[in-house]
Write a protein that holds these residues in place. Sequence first.
Motif, PDB file in Angstrom:
ATOM      1  N   ASP A   1       0.854  -1.185   0.000  1.00 28.19           N
ATOM      2  CA  ASP A   1       0.000   0.000   0.000  1.00 28.19           C
ATOM      3  C   ASP A   1       0.890   1.236   0.000  1.00 28.19           C
ATOM      4  N   VAL A   2       0.367   2.313  -0.545  1.00 27.85           N
ATOM      5  CA  VAL A   2       1.110   3.571  -0.559  1.00 27.85           C
ATOM      6  C   VAL A   2       0.181   4.731  -0.300  1.00 27.85           C
ATOM      7  N   CYS A   3       0.706   5.671   0.467  1.00 26.31           N
ATOM      8  CA  CYS A   3       0.002   6.940   0.637  1.00 26.31           C
ATOM      9  C   CYS A   3       0.884   8.025   0.053  1.00 26.31           C
ATOM     10  N   ILE A   4       0.350   8.735  -0.919  1.00 26.67           N
ATOM     11  CA  ILE A   4       1.094   9.828  -1.545  1.00 26.67           C
ATOM     12  C   ILE A   4       0.504  11.141  -1.053  1.00 26.67           C
TER      13      ILE A   4
ATOM     14  N   PHE B   1      -3.780   2.572  -3.144  1.00 31.29           N
ATOM     15  CA  PHE B   1      -3.134   3.841  -3.468  1.00 31.29           C
ATOM     16  C   PHE B   1      -3.996   4.951  -2.885  1.00 31.29           C
ATOM     17  N   VAL B   2      -3.462   5.646  -1.900  1.00 33.00           N
ATOM     18  CA  VAL B   2      -4.204   6.748  -1.274  1.00 33.00           C
ATOM     19  C   VAL B   2      -3.492   8.050  -1.606  1.00 33.00           C
ATOM     20  N   LEU B   3      -4.264   9.015  -2.057  1.00 32.87           N
ATOM     21  CA  LEU B   3      -3.731  10.334  -2.392  1.00 32.87           C
ATOM     22  C   LEU B   3      -4.323  11.335  -1.407  1.00 32.87           C
ATOM     23  N   ASP B   4      -3.469  12.049  -0.647  1.00 37.10           N
ATOM     24  CA  ASP B   4      -3.967  12.914   0.418  1.00 37.10           C
ATOM     25  C   ASP B   4      -3.135  14.184   0.473  1.00 37.10           C
ATOM     26  N   THR B   5      -3.669  15.163   1.201  1.00 37.84           N
ATOM     27  CA  THR B   5      -2.931  16.416   1.371  1.00 37.84           C
ATOM     28  C   THR B   5      -2.164  16.443   2.686  1.00 37.84           C
ATOM     29  N   LYS B   6      -2.462  15.490   3.578  1.00 38.58           N
ATOM     30  CA  LYS B   6      -1.767  15.399   4.862  1.00 38.58           C
ATOM     31  C   LYS B   6      -1.260  13.977   5.064  1.00 38.58           C
ATOM     32  N   ALA B   7      -0.070  13.888   5.695  1.00 32.21           N
ATOM     33  CA  ALA B   7       0.528  12.566   5.913  1.00 32.21           C
ATOM     34  C   ALA B   7      -0.165  11.856   7.072  1.00 32.21           C
ATOM     35  N   PRO B   8      -0.538  10.609   6.927  1.00 29.87           N
ATOM     36  CA  PRO B   8      -1.144   9.843   8.020  1.00 29.87           C
ATOM     37  C   PRO B   8      -0.079   9.453   9.050  1.00 29.87           C
ATOM     38  N   VAL B   9      -0.505   9.205  10.287  1.00 35.01           N
ATOM     39  CA  VAL B   9       0.424   8.763  11.329  1.00 35.01           C
ATOM     40  C   VAL B   9       0.423   7.238  11.326  1.00 35.01           C
TER      41      VAL B   9
ATOM     42  N   ALA C   1       9.749   8.460   1.530  1.00 40.16           N
ATOM     43  CA  ALA C   1      10.698   9.084   0.607  1.00 40.16           C
ATOM     44  C   ALA C   1      10.092  10.384   0.117  1.00 40.16           C
ATOM     45  N   LEU C   2      10.934  11.287  -0.350  1.00 40.79           N
ATOM     46  CA  LEU C   2      10.476  12.572  -0.871  1.00 40.79           C
ATOM     47  C   LEU C   2      10.822  12.687  -2.352  1.00 40.79           C
ATOM     48  N   VAL C   3       9.831  13.152  -3.115  1.00 38.53           N
ATOM     49  CA  VAL C   3      10.050  13.490  -4.525  1.00 38.53           C
ATOM     50  C   VAL C   3       9.592  14.937  -4.682  1.00 38.53           C
ATOM     51  N   GLY C   4      10.550  15.850  -4.582  1.00 38.43           N
ATOM     52  CA  GLY C   4      10.184  17.263  -4.589  1.00 38.43           C
ATOM     53  C   GLY C   4       9.269  17.579  -3.426  1.00 38.43           C
ATOM     54  N   GLU C   5       8.067  18.094  -3.728  1.00 36.15           N
ATOM     55  CA  GLU C   5       7.100  18.434  -2.683  1.00 36.15           C
ATOM     56  C   GLU C   5       6.205  17.248  -2.320  1.00 36.15           C
ATOM     57  N   ILE C   6       6.426  16.137  -2.957  1.00 37.41           N
ATOM     58  CA  ILE C   6       5.581  14.954  -2.738  1.00 37.41           C
ATOM     59  C   ILE C   6       6.240  14.019  -1.725  1.00 37.41           C
ATOM     60  N   LYS C   7       5.449  13.607  -0.709  1.00 38.49           N
ATOM     61  CA  LYS C   7       5.932  12.636   0.278  1.00 38.49           C
ATOM     62  C   LYS C   7       5.268  11.291   0.011  1.00 38.49           C
ATOM     63  N   ILE C   8       6.081  10.254   0.001  1.00 39.16           N
ATOM     64  CA  ILE C   8       5.583   8.891  -0.249  1.00 39.16           C
ATOM     65  C   ILE C   8       5.743   8.082   1.033  1.00 39.16           C
ATOM     66  N   VAL C   9       4.649   7.505   1.497  1.00 38.25           N
ATOM     67  CA  VAL C   9       4.671   6.710   2.730  1.00 38.25           C
ATOM     68  C   VAL C   9       4.268   5.274   2.395  1.00 38.25           C
TER      69      VAL C   9
ATOM     70  N   LEU D   1      12.609   5.415   8.935  1.00 36.12           N
ATOM     71  CA  LEU D   1      11.575   4.478   9.370  1.00 36.12           C
ATOM     72  C   LEU D   1      10.769   5.144  10.481  1.00 36.12           C
ATOM     73  N   THR D   2       9.474   5.446  10.232  1.00 35.14           N
ATOM     74  CA  THR D   2       8.657   6.174  11.230  1.00 35.14           C
ATOM     75  C   THR D   2       8.043   5.211  12.225  1.00 35.14           C
TER      76      THR D   2
END
Length: 877
Positions: free
Chosen positions: A751-754, A781-789, A796-804, A876-877
Motif C-alpha cells: 500500500d502507498v500513501c502519496i 493507493f491513497v492520495l492525500d494532502t496530509k501525511a497519516p500517522v 521518501a520525498l520526490v520534490g514536494e511529494i511525500k511517499i509513505v 523508518l517512522t
Amino acid sequence: MELSSKYNPQETQDKWLQFWKDENIFHAKPDADKKPFTIVIPPPNVTGILHMGHALNNTLQDILVRYKRMNGFEVLWMPGTDHAGIATQNVVEKQLAKEGRTRQDLGREEFLKRLWSWKKEYGDTIIHQLERLGSSCDWPRVRFTMDDAYSEAVKHAFVSLHQKGLIYQGKRIINWCPRCQTALSDEEAEHKEKNGKLYYIKYPLKDNPNAWVVVATTRPETMLGDTAVAVNPQDERYRLLIGKTLILPLVDREIKIIADDFVASDFGTGAVKVTPAHDPNDFMMGERHQLTVINVMHPDGRINKEGGAYEGLDRFEARKRILVDLEERGLLEKEEDHKNAVGHCYRCDTMVEPYLSKQWFVKMKPLANRALEAVKSQEIKIHPTRWIKVYTNWMEDIHDWCISRQIWWGHRIPVWYDENGNAYVAKSQEEAYLQAKVTQGANVSLTQDEDVLDTWFSSWLWPFATLGWPKDNLDLKYFYPTNTLMTASEILFFWVARMVMAGFEFMGQKPFSDVLIHGTVRDAKGRKMSKSLGNAIDPLEIIHEYGADALRFSLIINSGQDIFISKEKFEIGRNFANKIWNASRLVFMNCSKEAMEGDYENLEFQNLDLHSRWIIARFYETLIRVNASIEAFHYSEAEVLVQDFFWGDYCDWYLELIKAKFTDIHIQKTALFILKNSLKLLHPFMPFVTEEIYSKLQTRDQCLSLSAWPVRSEKLFCSQAAFQMQTVIDIITAIRNIRAQWNVKPGESVDVCIVCADTLLTDLVAQNKGDIKRLARLKDFVLDTKAPVLKNSAFALVGEIKIVVPLDGIIDINAEKNRMMSETAQKKKAMEGLNSRLHNADFIARAPEEIIQKEKERLETLTKEVKELEALLANLT
C-alpha cells in the motif's frame, strides 16, 4: 521488416562491410556546397597486427568521422600505412636468419626485393583488420609512405630544407644501436632507469706513479678512448694538478688534466674521464680543448683495434675484463651502486651507445618557433590540456634531429657523391648529374648515399603528402588543413610536434586544429598490455566472440585518462547490442503496416499523449548533450548518455508505459520515430547493429551511414511534459527503492500513501495512478494532502511529494532493522581498517599507487553505503 529472434554480429558485419565497400559509401571528393572535414589516420606500421591500442584509437576517430558525415560535412578519413624502416627490416632479417642467411649475403638489391615481396603479402593485414573494426575510411585512397608519389614528396622536402640550410651533414655523437647498427634520434632512444655501478678508477700521474687522480665512471670500457681527465677550475682539490700529465691505465697513453666549467665538483670525485668519441658532453669538451678523438668500438658494439688487448670483445665483456685487470693492478679503488637513466633502442630494446658518427641532421630551432607559438596561442588546441606543457617544454628545449639511418629499407637519402667526395643534393640522379657536370665535366661518376631517412621524416609530411603535395591539386586545396588528429601520448614528439612544424614549413598553415591525446589501454590491474606480460587481449578474438560493436562500445564506455579493461567487460557492449536488437524487434512486432510504411517522421504534437511527449523531450535533451560531448571529445560521456536514454528511458520506461496501448497508431509512430532517431545517435558508436536495423525501416536513405543526424524540433519539444512525466517516474522509482531497501518480495503488493498539497501535482498523480500502481506493484493507493500517522512505515520525498509505505505485515521489521544495523557495524569496522592503513606512512611509502587509489575508492564507497543505511533507519517512522 522482421528481425531474426537473435542478433548475429558476424553475419551483420560481413553484410555491411561488403555493402559499404561495393557502394563506396565513405569516398570523399571536393564539393563546393559542403564544408570539408578531414582526419588522417595515424598510419600503423606495415608490420602491424591489430592490438587494443589500434582498436581504441580508430574507434575514437570513427565516432567523430561518422558523426561529422551525418552532420552534412564532406568527410575524408585518409587511411594508410607506414613503412616502419627498422621494424620491417628486422622482421625480414629474422626470416633470413632462419634460413641461415643475412641481408649482406643477399646484397642490397635482392634484400629490397625480398622486403617488397613481404610487404605485398603481409603489408595490408592491418588495413583489413581496421576494416573489420568498422573504420569508415576512404579505403580506395589508402596510402603507403613508400609509394611512388609519396617518395617524391619526401625527396622534395629534403631538397627544400637543404636549400634553406636547414639540413646539414656533420660528425657528432649520436645514439647508436649496436643490434640494429643504425643511428637513432633522441626520441627513439627511450631512457630507462637501471641499477648499475659507479666505478672509481686510479689514473697515475706521469711524474709520480705513486700518486694518482681517481675518476668515477659508469662505463669503464670507454676509458680505452680517453684523451683527458677534466676537473672544475674552481675545485681547490685539483687546482695545482691542472696541466699535469696522467698515464691512462691499461693503455699507457699519456693524457692531460684539463679544466672545464662543465665538470660538476660534487659528482663522484670531481674528476671525470673525457672520451670525446663516446659521450656527447665529452665531445663538446673535446672541441673546446682540441682533444684527440678516439673511437674504440665497431658498429656492432665490439672493441676495435684502438682497444689494444681487448680488441674483438663485446662492450660488456670488455667491461668485465677491464675491471678484473684494473683490480689486479690495484687501480680499481671501489665500486658503488648507482642508478642512472640509460637509453634503449625503441625497436629492439638494446642499450644504445653514444657514438661518434657522420650523419645527416635537421636544424629544428628555426622550425620549432612557429609550431610552439601555434599551441601557446591556441591556434592548435591539445586535449587534454595537461599535454600542452609537455609539448611546449620539448619544443623549447629542442635539439637537432638526426635523420639518417644505416639500414636499407626506407627512403634513400637523395644525395650523390662524385669520386672526390663532393655532395650533390637532388630529387633524382639526373638532377645530380646536371649539378656535377657544371664543375666536374661530362664524365663524372656519381654514387648515391648508402643511408636511408628516418621513418619519421616521411611521416611528418603525412597530412599533406597523402593529398598529393607537392603537386598543386583540388584535393589538397579542399581537404587541407585537416581538422582533428587523434593519437597516443607516446608519439607526441616523434610525430605530432614534427607534423606541426612540417605543416607550417611546407604548407604555410597548421596541419590540424585539434589534437586529442587519448589514454593507454591497460589490464584490470592497471598494467600496460603487452605480449611479454601475457596480459594482452586480442581485439580480433573479441570481434569474433562478441562482435565489433561490442568491442567498440566497451572500449569507449570504459575510457578515461587510461582504459582499464578485462575480457569480461566486453560483455557490456555485447549485452547492449542485444538489447538494441531485441527492443527494435519488439517495436517492429507491435507496429502495424500502416505505421511502418507511413510518415512517422512528421508527428503532430496534438496527437501525442504525455508518455510520447515526454520520450520525445527526453530524446531531444539527450541529443543536445550528446552533440556537446562529441564536439568536446568526451566520447565516453556521450556513449553513456545514449545508452542511458535508449536502455533506460526508451526501453525500461517508454516501452513499458505504452504496452497496454500499443495498438494506438500515434503511439506506434512515436515508438518508431524514437527508434529511428536513436539508431542515428547510436550509429557512430555501434555502426553494424544500427545499420542492419535501420535498413528494415522505410527510409529514403541509401544507408544509415549517409543519413542526416537528428535536429531538435521545437514544435515537438515540451519541457512541461518532460517535467510532469519525470515526476511520475521518480514516484515509481522511489517506491521501488523502498521495496528493494527493505527486502519486500517482488511478488508482494504494498500500500502507498502519496501526500501532496499542490493541486497541479495532485492532479498529475491522479491522472497517472494506473501507471504508478502497475509499475510499482501497489495494492492500494491513497492520495492525500496530509501525511497519516503510521508506525513502521518507510518514506521518501520526490520534490514536494511525500511517499509513505506501511511495512507492518509485509516484512519482519525487527529482523530488517537488525540486519541493517549489523551491516552498518561491519562496514564501519572495515572503514576503520582502511583509514588506519591510509594514514600509515610506511604503507603509503611502499604500496603501489594503484593499490593506494583502490583503497581510497573502497573507503569512499563504504562511507557512502553507511550513510545510506543510516538514512534508511532514520526514515523508518
